[in-house]
Design a protein around this motif. Structure first.
Motif, PDB file in Angstrom:
ATOM      1  N   LEU A  87       0.851  -1.195   0.000  1.00  0.00           N
ATOM      2  CA  LEU A  87       0.000   0.000   0.000  1.00  0.00           C
ATOM      3  C   LEU A  87       0.886   1.243   0.000  1.00  0.00           C
ATOM      4  N   GLU A  91      -0.348   0.679  -4.029  1.00  0.00           N
ATOM      5  CA  GLU A  91      -1.324  -0.363  -4.353  1.00  0.00           C
ATOM      6  C   GLU A  91      -2.682  -0.021  -3.720  1.00  0.00           C
ATOM      7  N   THR A  92      -3.774  -0.304  -4.419  1.00  0.00           N
ATOM      8  CA  THR A  92      -5.095  -0.016  -3.851  1.00  0.00           C
ATOM      9  C   THR A  92      -5.518  -1.165  -2.938  1.00  0.00           C
ATOM     10  N   ILE A  93      -6.531  -0.868  -2.113  1.00  0.00           N
ATOM     11  CA  ILE A  93      -7.026  -1.911  -1.198  1.00  0.00           C
ATOM     12  C   ILE A  93      -7.589  -3.089  -1.995  1.00  0.00           C
ATOM     13  N   ASP A  95      -6.670  -4.107  -4.939  1.00  0.00           N
ATOM     14  CA  ASP A  95      -5.564  -4.900  -5.493  1.00  0.00           C
ATOM     15  C   ASP A  95      -4.901  -5.751  -4.418  1.00  0.00           C
TER      16      ASP A  95
END
Ligand code: ASP
Length: 325
Positions: A87, A91-93, A95
Motif C-alpha cells: 500500500l 497499491e489499492t485496497i 488490489d
C-alpha cells in the motif's frame, strides 16, 4: 420440518440476520466453546483453508481472536499490516485483496477506518466469482458484527437456560452507555439484541446519542439513571476520540461525572446486574476500575474468551455455507 442451513458467504452486517441464523451461530459457538475446553483445543475442520487478516486499523482483541480462532480450526493464516505492505507503494485496497485471493485465500477478515470497505471487497469477490467469504471485523462507525455476536453469546450463556438461545434475553432490559454516535459496536448490538426480544436503552450526552437512533427501536436517554433503572445488563462503550473531529464533550472529567459507571450508579439496576465492555476500556472515564475488575459483576473476560469460540463458528459457517442460486 427440516433445519434451515446457513447460506451466507459473507458476514458484513447484522441488520438483516434472522433469529434462526442467530440460533445457528449460538449453537455452533457452544460446540466450539466445548472444543476450546478440551486438553487439546484444536480440530482439523478448516485444514487446507486460508484465512487472511486485513487490519487497516489498530486492534488487539479482534485480530488476535480471529487469528487464534482460525488456528484452532487448523486453517492457515495470512497477516497483512498496512504499514509494511505494498500500500506504501501505491497499491489499492482492492488490489491488495485480489493479491491475497490469487493465493487461494478462502476468507478475508477486514477491519477498516472507513465504513463500507468490507462490503466493497465482498462485492469484488462475488464479481470475480472467487467463492471467497468476507468478514467485517469493524468498519468505521458502521458495524462490528462479531463483537455483537460474542456479546450475544456471552449474554445468552450467562442465563441458566441451556444450551444458549436467543430466548434467554426475551424481555431483558439492556442499557448501552457512552459514545453511541461513533460506535460500530452499538449498532450491531442493537440489531442482535432487538432480534432476541430485549429492550435496549441508550444513554449518553445528546452530542453522542442522537435522537435519530430511536428509529432502530431503542429508547434514548440523555441522563444515566432512567437507562440504568432495573437493567439486567449494562454495556459500557469507549469514547471514540479517534473519530471525534469536533468538540463533543466539555471534558473527560465532566463526562465521567455525568455518565461514568460506578458501583453506586449500578445499584439502580436489577440485583445481580452484569457489566460488559467491548474493550479497550478507558478506566476512570466510562467506568471505574473496581467494577470492571470485579468478577462478580463484570463479564469482560468471558467476552474475550467467548470471542474465540464465536469467531470459530463464523469462520466455519461461512466456509461451509450452502449458497443459494
Ligand atoms: N474494539 C471495539 C471496536 O473496534 C470497541 C472500541 O474500539 O471502542 O469498535
Amino acid at each position: 420440518m427440516s433445519t434451515p442451513q446457513w447460506h451466507r458467504r459473507h458476514l458484513l452486517s447484522l441488520a438483516d440476520l434472522e433469529p434462526w441464523e442467530y440460533e445457528i451461530i449460538l449453537q455452533t459457538s457452544a460446540s466450539f466453546a466445548e472444543v476450546l475446553s478440551r486438553p487439546t483445543p484444536k480440530v482439523p475442520t478448516l485444514q487446507g483453508r486460508v484465512v487472511a487478516m486485513l487490519f487497516f486499523e489498530a486492534s488487539t482483541r479482534t485480530r488476535n481472536s480471529f487469528e487464534l480462532a482460525a488456528k484452532r480450526l487448523s486453517a492457515d493464516t495470512l497477516n497483512f499490516s498496512p504499514g509494511t505492505s505494498a500500500l506504501n507503494k501505491g497499491e489499492t485496497i482492492l488490489d491488495t485483496a485480489k493479491t491475497l485471493l490469487a493465493m487461494n485465500t478462502n476468507l478475508l477478515v477486514i477491519r477498516h477506518q472507513y465504513s463500507g470497505v468490507p462490503q466493497q471487497i465482498a462485492q469484488e469477490c462475488d464479481r470475480l466469482g472467487t467463492g471467497a467469504g468476507v468478514i467485517n471485523a469493524g468498519d468505521g462507525q458502521h458495524e462490528h458484527p462479531t463483537q455483537a455476536l460474542l456479546d450475544l453469546f456471552t449474554l445468552c450463556s450467562h442465563h441458566p437456560a441451556r444450551p444458549p438461545s436467543l430466548t434467554a434475553l426475551q424481555g431483558c432490559k439492556i442499557a448501552i452507555v457512552g459514545d453511541i454516535l461513533h460506535s460500530r459496536v452499538a449498532r450491531s448490538n442493537i440489531y442482535s439484541l432487538r432480534a432476541a426480544g430485549a429492550t435496549v436503552h441508550l444513554a449518553g450526552p445528546p452530542t453522542l446519542v442522537p435522537r435519530a437512533w430511536q428509529e432502530l427501536g431503542v429508547a434514548i436517554h440523555w441522563e444515566l439513571a432512567p437507562a440504568l433503572k432495573d437493567a439486567h445488563f449494562v454495556m459500557a462503550l469507549r469514547l471514540q476520540k479517534e473519530r471525534m473531529h469536533q468538540h463533543f464533550l466539555p471534558s473527560l472529567r465532566e463526562y465521567h461525572r455525568e455518565y461514568g459507571l460506578t458501583r453506586e450508579r449500578l445499584s439502580l439496576c436489577q440485583p445481580g446486574v452484569k457489566l460488559l465492555h467491548p474493550g479497550p476500556a478507558n478506566r476512570g472515564v466510562e467506568l471505574t476500575s473496581d467494577i470492571i475488575d470485579d468478577p462478580e459483576l463484570s463479564l469482560v473476560s468471558q467476552q474475550v474468551s467467548n470471542g474465540v469460540a464465536v469467531r470459530m463458528a463464523v469462520l466455519y459457517l461461512l466456509s461451509t455455507a450452502k449458497i443459494k442460486g
